[in-house]
Each structure stands twice: as structure tokens, then as C-alpha cells.
Design a protein around this motif. Structure first.
Motif, PDB file in Angstrom:
ATOM      1  N   THR A 106       0.832  -1.210   0.000  1.00  0.00           N
ATOM      2  CA  THR A 106       0.000   0.000   0.000  1.00  0.00           C
ATOM      3  C   THR A 106       0.862   1.253   0.000  1.00  0.00           C
ATOM      4  O   THR A 106       0.593   2.214  -0.732  1.00  0.00           O
ATOM      5  N   LYS A 107       1.923   1.212   0.814  1.00  0.00           N
ATOM      6  CA  LYS A 107       2.839   2.356   0.854  1.00  0.00           C
ATOM      7  C   LYS A 107       3.574   2.503  -0.479  1.00  0.00           C
ATOM      8  O   LYS A 107       3.771   3.621  -0.978  1.00  0.00           O
ATOM      9  N   VAL A 108       3.974   1.363  -1.048  1.00  0.00           N
ATOM     10  CA  VAL A 108       4.658   1.417  -2.343  1.00  0.00           C
ATOM     11  C   VAL A 108       3.723   1.987  -3.405  1.00  0.00           C
ATOM     12  O   VAL A 108       4.128   2.793  -4.243  1.00  0.00           O
ATOM     13  N   GLN A 109       2.434   1.584  -3.335  1.00  0.00           N
ATOM     14  CA  GLN A 109       1.467   2.085  -4.305  1.00  0.00           C
ATOM     15  C   GLN A 109       1.268   3.583  -4.166  1.00  0.00           C
ATOM     16  O   GLN A 109       1.051   4.282  -5.151  1.00  0.00           O
ATOM     17  N   ASP A 110       1.360   4.091  -2.912  1.00  0.00           N
ATOM     18  CA  ASP A 110       1.261   5.539  -2.720  1.00  0.00           C
ATOM     19  C   ASP A 110       2.365   6.261  -3.505  1.00  0.00           C
ATOM     20  O   ASP A 110       2.123   7.296  -4.147  1.00  0.00           O
ATOM     21  N   GLU A 111       3.572   5.712  -3.439  1.00  0.00           N
ATOM     22  CA  GLU A 111       4.680   6.304  -4.188  1.00  0.00           C
ATOM     23  C   GLU A 111       4.466   6.172  -5.686  1.00  0.00           C
ATOM     24  O   GLU A 111       4.704   7.121  -6.455  1.00  0.00           O
ATOM     25  N   ILE A 112       4.010   4.987  -6.099  1.00  0.00           N
ATOM     26  CA  ILE A 112       3.755   4.765  -7.530  1.00  0.00           C
ATOM     27  C   ILE A 112       2.666   5.708  -8.030  1.00  0.00           C
ATOM     28  O   ILE A 112       2.739   6.260  -9.136  1.00  0.00           O
ATOM     29  N   GLY A 113       1.648   5.915  -7.186  1.00  0.00           N
ATOM     30  CA  GLY A 113       0.559   6.820  -7.574  1.00  0.00           C
ATOM     31  C   GLY A 113       1.055   8.228  -7.839  1.00  0.00           C
ATOM     32  O   GLY A 113       0.611   8.892  -8.790  1.00  0.00           O
ATOM     33  N   SER A 320      -2.940   2.632 -15.220  1.00  0.00           N
ATOM     34  CA  SER A 320      -3.974   2.005 -14.385  1.00  0.00           C
ATOM     35  C   SER A 320      -3.439   0.983 -13.391  1.00  0.00           C
ATOM     36  O   SER A 320      -4.198   0.488 -12.571  1.00  0.00           O
ATOM     37  N   LEU A 321      -2.157   0.653 -13.452  1.00  0.00           N
ATOM     38  CA  LEU A 321      -1.660  -0.402 -12.560  1.00  0.00           C
ATOM     39  C   LEU A 321      -1.784   0.009 -11.092  1.00  0.00           C
ATOM     40  O   LEU A 321      -1.572   1.161 -10.724  1.00  0.00           O
ATOM     41  N   ASP A 322      -2.147  -0.986 -10.262  1.00  0.00           N
ATOM     42  CA  ASP A 322      -2.374  -0.748  -8.839  1.00  0.00           C
ATOM     43  C   ASP A 322      -2.031  -2.033  -8.094  1.00  0.00           C
ATOM     44  O   ASP A 322      -2.627  -3.084  -8.348  1.00  0.00           O
ATOM     45  N   ILE A 323      -1.082  -1.964  -7.183  1.00  0.00           N
ATOM     46  CA  ILE A 323      -0.645  -3.163  -6.462  1.00  0.00           C
ATOM     47  C   ILE A 323      -1.163  -3.195  -5.028  1.00  0.00           C
ATOM     48  O   ILE A 323      -0.764  -4.050  -4.232  1.00  0.00           O
TER      49      ILE A 323
END
Length: 423
Positions: A106-113, A320-323
Motif C-alpha cells: 500500500t505504501k509502495v502504491q502511494d509512491e507509484i501513484g 492504471s496499474l495498482d498493487i
């Protein structure tokens, strides 16, 4: 014979002085204007050639300005692509980290976002003079992917004018496309195969008849489509009460057509892919097949029925990728990494293309500048005055003018000497 009525010497001196004055006037005009041929009366042929070439040189100056604008636009696109490549590399690094156990995805996705938003910001900002080649809308009225820049101006021996141009295909470098059938690098995907096949979500049924049951695909092969790693189209096909799921993805395309990049083009290509997908789903090619117009039952036996339902598209693009979801596995993240890596390859290829165009614009700008100088030199050879020669002429003519005045004075004074005969 001496005559009071006719002074031949004075007449000759006057004519010589007038000729000298005319030549002196011409020389003074050349010195003051700098031109040997300043007007059409000086030399009609040379004046005509020089006037035409000066006009053409003015057009070339406009071409040079256009190349400058084109260079700035291309530079802007290159800067955007280069920046996007750096951000994509960061996303790839984040995804690689997320494949490890114990990482808070979730934290990694925040950065990716945030990086995904940065990519959009880069694309939207890469605009020069109202032109943006990285963020487009291919569905807008009047949109054309090919952007042209005036590159040269030429006149052939018959006097016919022509303009040359440098063309950039922006469809190959666009990062985002707001059209529903986007094929852009970062948000393009399987949506394009829907329009290419003429499939829409919902159910299509064909009832019993004496001829082949057909699911019509009216736009079959109208446009080419490229499926990326995470792009897929699936639908349920029911044949006489038996339903099976048909899936078309990049692997299906590559296996059916011998491709490596998931590209389908032309009616034949689409039919080949559909038939491969039907067989992979378990349908017997002797009973159902893809042919002209759509999917058909074979043989046309009375009572055959076909229906399509649950049409679905998967478009896992970089945008659109989301982990962060609970169902995202390490295997899925590895597919995402391949998706990002594929985008990096496309961005790199686009930047390489833009770099080649930058080099061509630079060379053409240098050439046009040199050509303008050459034309100026040629025109100067035709019409410019040789100032050294003209200054020498001026001195000589001024001396001749003084002598002419003196000769006329002497000729006029000869009549005065006749008075002494009558004293």
C-alpha cells in the motif's frame, strides 16, 4: 571658314560635355545606391533575375523561421519523453521492491501513484505554441497524427514553386490519449480491439435458421490493434446451449500470427486470431469458425444457435496499474514490471526517433542558411556595383568634365575674336 551662325567647335564640345555629364550621373548613382543594376532600365534581364531571387530568399527566411519553431516543438517533446523515461524507471524500481515478501504494498502504491501523476503532469506540460504531441485526443474532430514542419522552398526551371516538409508521426510517441480507443504508450490498451471487432458489452443472439448462424462483426479488421502484455479481450460464446469463454491476449495474437508484439492488422489477421482463440477455448473448427462478416456455425444445420455475452476488456496499462489490492500476487506484479518495461522501450524508441528528427532539423537549418548566403552572393554578382572601379571612373569623369567645360569655353571665345576684324 569662320561663321557667327554656326560654331562647330562649340557644338562638339557641348556634346562631349553632355555625354561626360551623363556618364558621371550614372557613376554617382551607382556609388550612392551600391548597385550596378538598380532599376529595370539599367539591365532588364539582370534586374528580373535579381528581383525573383530576392523574393525567393525572403521565402527561405520564412522557412528558416519555421524550422526554428519546429525545432522548439521537437525539443519540447524530447524533453518530455526523456523525463517520462526517468519516472518510468522509478516505477519499475518500486514494483521490483514490491515483489519481496513483507513489503507494505500500500505504501509502495502511494509512491507509484505520485509517479503516475507526475507522468501525466509531464505529458500535459510538454506543449509549445499550443502544440502538445505527448498528450492527445485522437478522437477529436480534425485530429491528425502526422505533424508537418516546412523544411524547404524550391523553384524549378519552369518557375514552379514547391514546399518540402518534415513529418513527425505523433501516434508513436504519445504518452496519453484521452480517446476511448487509446493506443498511447501509458494509457493505451485493449479497448481498441473492441472497435476493431465490432464487439460491445451485452448479448448477441442468433436463433435457429436454415442457414449458418452468425454473430456479425461488421468492422472486422477495419483498424490495426496492438495488445500489450496485460491487455486482453474475453467473451462467452454459446453454441447450441454450450458456453465457453474465448480469450484474446498478446500470447494468443503472437501464437496465431507468429508476431512478437501482439499486433493484429487486416481482416485476415483478425480472422486468424479469432479462429485460434476459438480453438483454444475448445470449439471444434468444423462446427464454428470466424470468417467474413463474423463468427459462423459451419454447415448451416437447422436449429443452430449462437450468442455472445459477458464481453470484457482488461487494460493493465502503466496509468492504471495498482498493487494495493489484496488479490495482487507477486506474479501479477511481475507482469506489471513487464508492462512498465515495455513502456520504457516504447518511450526510448520514441525519444530516439525525435532525436533523429532534431538532427535533421539542425542540418536543414544550416543548409537553408548557407543557401541564402549563396543566393545573396549570386544576386550581388549580377547587380552590385564594383566600388573600386566606380571610384576610379568618378575621378576620370570629373577630370573629363572639367576639360569639357574648358573646351566649351575656348570654342565659345573663338567667336569673340571676330570682333577685332571690324574695328
Amino acid at each position: 571658314m569662320s561663321s557667327l551662325m554656326t560654331n562647330t567647335a562649340a557644338m562638339t564640345a557641348l556634346q562631349t560635355l553632355q555625354a561626360t555629364n551623363n556618364s558621371l550621373e550614372d557613376t554617382q548613382n551607382r556609388i550612392s545606391t551600391g548597385y550596378r543594376v538598380a532599376d529595370a532600365k539599367d539591365n532588364a534581364a539582370y534586374w528580373s533575375i535579381a528581383t525573383t531571387m530576392r523574393s525567393d530568399n525572403g521565402a527561405m527566411s520564412a522557412v528558416k523561421d519555421s524550422l526554428g519553431i519546429g525545432a522548439a516543438t521537437v525539443d519540447t517533446a524530447y524533453t518530455g519523453l526523456n523525463s517520462a523515461k526517468d519516472v518510468l524507471n522509478q516505477i519499475k524500481d518500486k514494483l521490483t521492491t514490491a515483489t519481496q515478501d513483507g513489503v507494505d504494498r500500500t505504501k509502495v502504491q502511494d509512491e507509484i501513484g505520485q509517479l503516475q501523476q507526475q507522468l501525466k503532469s509531464i505529458a500535459n506540460s510538454a506543449s509549445f505554441s499550443g502544440q502538445n504531441w505527448l498528450s492527445i485526443n485522437s478522437g477529436a474532430s480534425g485530429y491528425t497524427a502526422d505533424k508537418t514542419m516546412v523544411a524547404n522552398f524550391a523553384r524549378d526551371q519552369s518557375g514552379t514553386l514547391s514546399l518540402g516538409s518534415i513529418t513527425v508521426d505523433t501516434s508513436k510517441i504519445a504518452l496519453y490519449d484521452s480517446s476511448s480507443s487509446s493506443k498511447a504508450i501509458l494509457n493505451g490498451g485493449a479497448g481498441g480491439i473492441s472497435s476493431a471487432l465490432g464487439l460491445t458489452a451485452g448479448t448477441k443472439s442468433v436463433g435457429a435458421s436454415g442457414t449458418a448462424a452468425t454473430i456479425a462483426l461488421g468492422t472486422l479488421g477495419a483498424t490495426s490493434v496492438t495488445l500489450d502484455l496485460n491487455d486482453s479481450l474475453s467473451f462467452d460464446l454459446n453454441l447450441n446451449g454450450t458456453t465457453k469463454t474465448v480469450t484474446i491476449d498478446q500470447a494468443t495474437v503472437n501464437a496465431a500470427l507468429g508476431e512478437t508484439n501482439g499486433k493484429i492488422s487486416g481482416t485476415t489477421g483478425f480472422k486468424t486470431v479469432l479462429n485460434h482463440a476459438l480453438e483454444s477455448a475448445g470449439f471444434d473448427s468444423t462446427k464454428v469458425t470466424a470468417a467474413t462478416g463474423g463468427i459462423h456455425t459451419v454447415g448451416g444445420a437447422t436449429g443452430d444457435t449462437l450468442s455472445i455475452s459477458n464481453v470484457a476488456f482488461s487494460n493493465d496499462s502503466v496509468d492504471s496499474l495498482d498493487i494495493s489490492g489484496s488479490g495482487v500476487t507477486a506474479s501479477k506484479i511481475k507482469l506489471y514490471i513487464k508492462t512498465v518495461d515495455d513502456a520504457i522501450s516504447k518511450v526510448t524508441a520514441g525519444a530516439s526517433t525525435i532525436g533523429a528528427i532534431q538532427n535533421r532539423i539542425d542540418m536543414q537549418t544550416t543548409f537553408v542558411g548557407n543557401l541564402m548566403d549563396t543566393i545573396d552572393k549570386g544576386v550581388g554578382t549580377l547587380v552590385d556595383a564594383d566600388m573600386t572601379q566606380e571610384s576610379t571612373k568618378l575621378k576620370a569623369l570629373q577630370t573629363q568634365q572639367q576639360l569639357g567645360v574648358q573646351a566649351l569655353s575656348i570654342a565659345n571665345s573663338s567667336s569673340q575674336s571676330l570682333l577685332s576684324l571690324f574695328r
